[in-house]
Write a protein that holds these residues in place. Sequence first.
Motif, mmCIF file in Angstrom:
data_model
loop_
_atom_site.group_PDB
_atom_site.id
_atom_site.type_symbol
_atom_site.label_atom_id
_atom_site.label_comp_id
_atom_site.label_asym_id
_atom_site.label_seq_id
_atom_site.Cartn_x
_atom_site.Cartn_y
_atom_site.Cartn_z
ATOM 1 N N PHE A 82 51.137 78.272 30.016
ATOM 2 C CA PHE A 82 49.866 77.427 31.397
ATOM 3 C C PHE A 82 49.027 77.064 29.712
ATOM 4 O O PHE A 82 48.459 76.252 29.773
ATOM 5 N N CYS A 83 48.614 78.042 28.031
ATOM 6 C CA CYS A 83 48.046 77.086 27.525
ATOM 7 C C CYS A 83 48.407 75.809 27.356
ATOM 8 O O CYS A 83 46.939 75.239 27.477
ATOM 9 N N MET A 89 46.419 68.888 29.884
ATOM 10 C CA MET A 89 45.599 68.317 31.150
ATOM 11 C C MET A 89 44.183 68.431 30.666
ATOM 12 O O MET A 89 43.613 66.846 30.989
ATOM 13 N N HIS A 90 43.219 68.384 29.156
ATOM 14 C CA HIS A 90 42.224 68.266 29.472
ATOM 15 C C HIS A 90 42.192 66.306 28.727
ATOM 16 O O HIS A 90 41.714 65.380 28.549
ATOM 17 N N ILE A 121 43.609 74.603 38.786
ATOM 18 C CA ILE A 121 44.787 73.390 39.746
ATOM 19 C C ILE A 121 45.836 74.017 39.007
ATOM 20 O O ILE A 121 46.869 73.337 39.398
ATOM 21 N N LEU A 122 46.187 74.052 38.024
ATOM 22 C CA LEU A 122 47.240 74.995 37.238
ATOM 23 C C LEU A 122 48.396 75.207 38.049
ATOM 24 O O LEU A 122 48.151 76.572 38.698
ATOM 25 N N LYS A 129 52.168 80.892 33.527
ATOM 26 C CA LYS A 129 51.463 82.056 33.511
ATOM 27 C C LYS A 129 49.757 82.060 33.443
ATOM 28 O O LYS A 129 50.497 81.968 32.201
ATOM 29 N N PHE A 130 49.173 82.903 34.122
ATOM 30 C CA PHE A 130 47.440 82.724 33.614
ATOM 31 C C PHE A 130 47.926 83.602 33.243
ATOM 32 O O PHE A 130 48.142 84.663 33.190
ATOM 33 N N PRO A 131 46.994 83.404 31.543
ATOM 34 C CA PRO A 131 46.572 84.699 30.419
ATOM 35 C C PRO A 131 46.205 85.575 30.917
ATOM 36 O O PRO A 131 44.686 85.790 31.818
#
Length: 173
Positions: A82-83, A89-90, A121-122, A129-131
Amino acid sequence: MKKDKNFDSNKKISITEFQLVVDDCINQLANEDAYTFKVLMCIQKVSTTSVETLGVYVKESSMFLNYNPKFLGGLSNEEIVFCLSHELMHILLHHCTYRASVDPKRRKLENIAMDLAINSILPVNRYCKFPVYKHDHPEMGINKGDLLGLHPKNFNLEENLNFESYLDLIEKD
């Protein structure tokens, strides 16, 4: 090198060993998200303690990803994916090129708005998975399982807006 779910971020491991963990997470994307994998393969990855978490930048047409192994060491492989996707994306959304302000104070607000836009949006799925916080931090009002990062739902904001829209909302407050 799949990282153990009980990975101890305080345990000393070599930079080479940790780079294998990051590479394993990137390689996972080869099957799950080929586009993200291909772009991440073009980015120069630098393990450093000069950043608190992760950060990307573009310099002389080259892309760089600085990551703190201690921060990533406390995450599961799915959270690392995820990270990595978040940082990518940046770059893809030009958050670190022509859409970014040169004013440091404004840049900080922009980064918050950019993170809100990206994190809403991810896709979250079995490999991404979101941390989340692994422990309670009552002094900060944080509970185990709370999202580790900025997400619009944490601020009762609409999801899936662009960074300029989030910036407008932030600046109104």
